[in-house]
Design an enzyme around this catalytic site. Structure first.
Site, short mmCIF file in Angstrom:
data_model
loop_
_atom_site.label_atom_id
_atom_site.label_comp_id
_atom_site.label_asym_id
_atom_site.label_seq_id
_atom_site.Cartn_x
_atom_site.Cartn_y
_atom_site.Cartn_z
N GLU A 1 0.83 -1.22 0.00
CA GLU A 1 0.00 0.00 0.00
C GLU A 1 0.86 1.26 0.00
O GLU A 1 2.05 1.21 0.28
CB GLU A 1 -0.94 0.00 1.21
CG GLU A 1 -0.21 -0.05 2.54
CD GLU A 1 -0.96 0.60 3.69
OE1 GLU A 1 -1.52 1.69 3.50
OE2 GLU A 1 -0.97 0.02 4.79
N LYS B 1 -3.66 -2.09 14.42
CA LYS B 1 -2.80 -1.13 15.12
C LYS B 1 -3.22 -1.00 16.58
O LYS B 1 -4.40 -0.99 16.90
CB LYS B 1 -2.88 0.22 14.43
CG LYS B 1 -1.96 0.27 13.21
CD LYS B 1 -1.93 1.64 12.61
CE LYS B 1 -3.27 2.00 12.06
NZ LYS B 1 -3.46 1.67 10.66
#
Ligand code: PSU
Ligand code: MN
Length: 302
Positions: free
Chosen positions: A24, A159
Site C-alpha cells: 500500500e 494497530k
C-alpha cells in the site's frame, strides 16, 4: 483511457503465474516520516524480489488506479507525505474523476490488487474499530473491505491505537478469517502478544495458502487476515506503549481530530513520543510481514 494501470513487470509476472505481492501507499505518505518512508518502501520492494516474488506498490496516479508504482512515483508520494490525498474506497471514484493522485489505504489497495489479479498483500497494521467506537462509530473501511474483496492481507495485527477486542468481533461478524501465524494470541502491532486469542492458528505459509485457495474455490467474496507477530527483538513494552497511546488519544480529542486524520495523527504522535523506537519497530514488522506474504504468494502459485 483505462482507469487501471498494471506495471509492466507486474503484468508479465501475472501472465506467467509468478508470485506477486501488493503493497500500500498510505503507509508511505501518512504512516511514516520522510525520508524513512521512501527508504522503507524501496527496501520492501527489494525484499520482495529477494524472496523470489514481484512487488506491486499500489496507488492512484493522476486518476489512474495503479498496481506497480515506479521508483519515482514512490519517492514522490513519500516526499509529498500527508499533503497527498489519503484515498480509501469512498474516495476512489473522485480521485479518478478529478484525475488526482492519492495514496491508497488497505481497503483501496485491496480493490486495486483485486482488479489487477493480485491475491496477496502485505502491510504493517490494518485499520479497525477505534476505541470509543460505541459513541463515535469510527470503524475503518478496511474491516468491510476484508469481507468484500478476495485479497489476503498480512499484517502485524490491528494497530495498537485501536480497540482490538471490538476489531476481532467486527471481523468475526463479517466472516473474515483471522489467522494467527505461529501464534495463539492476536499480536498487537508493536507487541507480539495481547490478551486476545485468535480464532485460527496456522504454523506454515502453505497451510494459509491452501485455506485461502479453498476460500476462493468456495466462491467467498471476501479475503483473509493473517496476523504475524513482530519479531521478538523489535517488540516494544506493552505497558509503556499503552501509556503513550492514551496520551496521544487525549491530545487528539483535545484538538478535535477525527475521521481520516486520526490514524495518521496518532501514528505521528507515537513516533515522536517513543523517540523513533516505534518507527523502527513499524519498519521491521513490515519487513517481517512481507517475507510471510511472499511465502504465501508462492504457495498460491503452486
Ligand atoms: N498501518 C500502518 N501505518 C499506516 C496504516 C496502517 O502501520 O499508515 C494506514 C493503512 O493505510 C490503513 C489506514 O488502511 O492507515 C487506516 O486508516 P483509517 O483508520 O482512517 O481507515
Ligand atoms: Mn475512521
Amino acid at each position: 483511457m483505462s482507469n487501471l494501470k498494471i506495471g509492466k513487470v507486474v503484468q508479465e509476472a501475472l501472465e506467467k503465474g509468478l508470485p506477486v505481492v501488493a503493497l500500500e501507499s498510505t503507509i508511505i505518505s501518512h504512516g511514516m516520516p520522510y525520508p524513512q518512508n521512501v527508504e522503507t518502501a524501496l527496501a520492501v520492494e527489494e525484499l520482495v524480489r529477494q524472496m523470489g516474488a514481484v512487488p506491486a506498490t499500489c496507488g492512484v496516479v493522476d486518476g489512474v488506479l495503479t498496481a506497480g508504482l515506479t521508483k519515482e512515483e514512490i519517492e514522490q508520494f513519500g516526499k509529498i507525505g500527508k499533503n497527498i490525498n489519503k484515498v480509501s474506497r469512498r474516495d476512489l471514484p473522485f480521485s479518478v474523476a478529478k484525475k488526482e493522485s492519492g495514496a491508497t489505504t488497505v481497503a483501496s489497495t485491496m480493490i486495486i490488487a483485486h482488479k489487477a489479479g493480485i491475491k496477496v498483500f502485505a502491510t504493517g497494521g490494518i485499520g479497525g474499530v477505534h476505541r470509543g467506537a460505541e459513541t463515535t462509530f469510527d470503524i475503518s473501511a478496511d474491516v468491510d473491505e476484508l469481507a468484500k474483496t478476495p485479497v489476503l492481507v498480512v499484517c502485524a495485527g490491528p494497530k495498537a491505537i485501536l480497540d482490538l477486542d471490538k476489531t476481532l468481533e467486527a471481523l468475526e461478524t463479517r466472516g473474515v478469517p483471522v489467522v494467527g501465524y505461529q501464534s495463539d494470541c492476536l499480536p498487537a502491532f508493536y507487541t507480539r502478544t495481547s490478551n486476545l486469542k485468535v480464532p485460527i492458528r496456522c504454523d506454515s505459509a502453505k497451510e494459509i495458502a491452501d485455506a485461502f485457495h479453498q476460500s476462493n474455490e468456495l466462491g467467498f467474496p471476501g479475503g483473509m487476515l493473517v496476523a504475524n507477530p513482530i519479531p521478538e527483538q523489535y517488540s516494544l513494552d506493552g505497558d509503556k506503549m499503552e501509556a503513550i497511546i492514551l496520551d496521544a488519544l487525549k491530545k487528539a480529542d483535545k484538538l478535535g481530530i477525527k475521521g481520516k486524520e486520526i490514524t495518521p495523527f496518532l501514528l505521528e504522535e507515537i513516533t515522536n513520543q517513543t523517540g523513533g523506537d516505534s518507527l523502527e519497530s513499524n519498519i521491521q514488522l513490515v519487513f517481517n510481514n512481507v517475507k510471510l506474504a511472499c511465502e504465501i504468494a508462492k504457495g498460491l502459485t503452486k
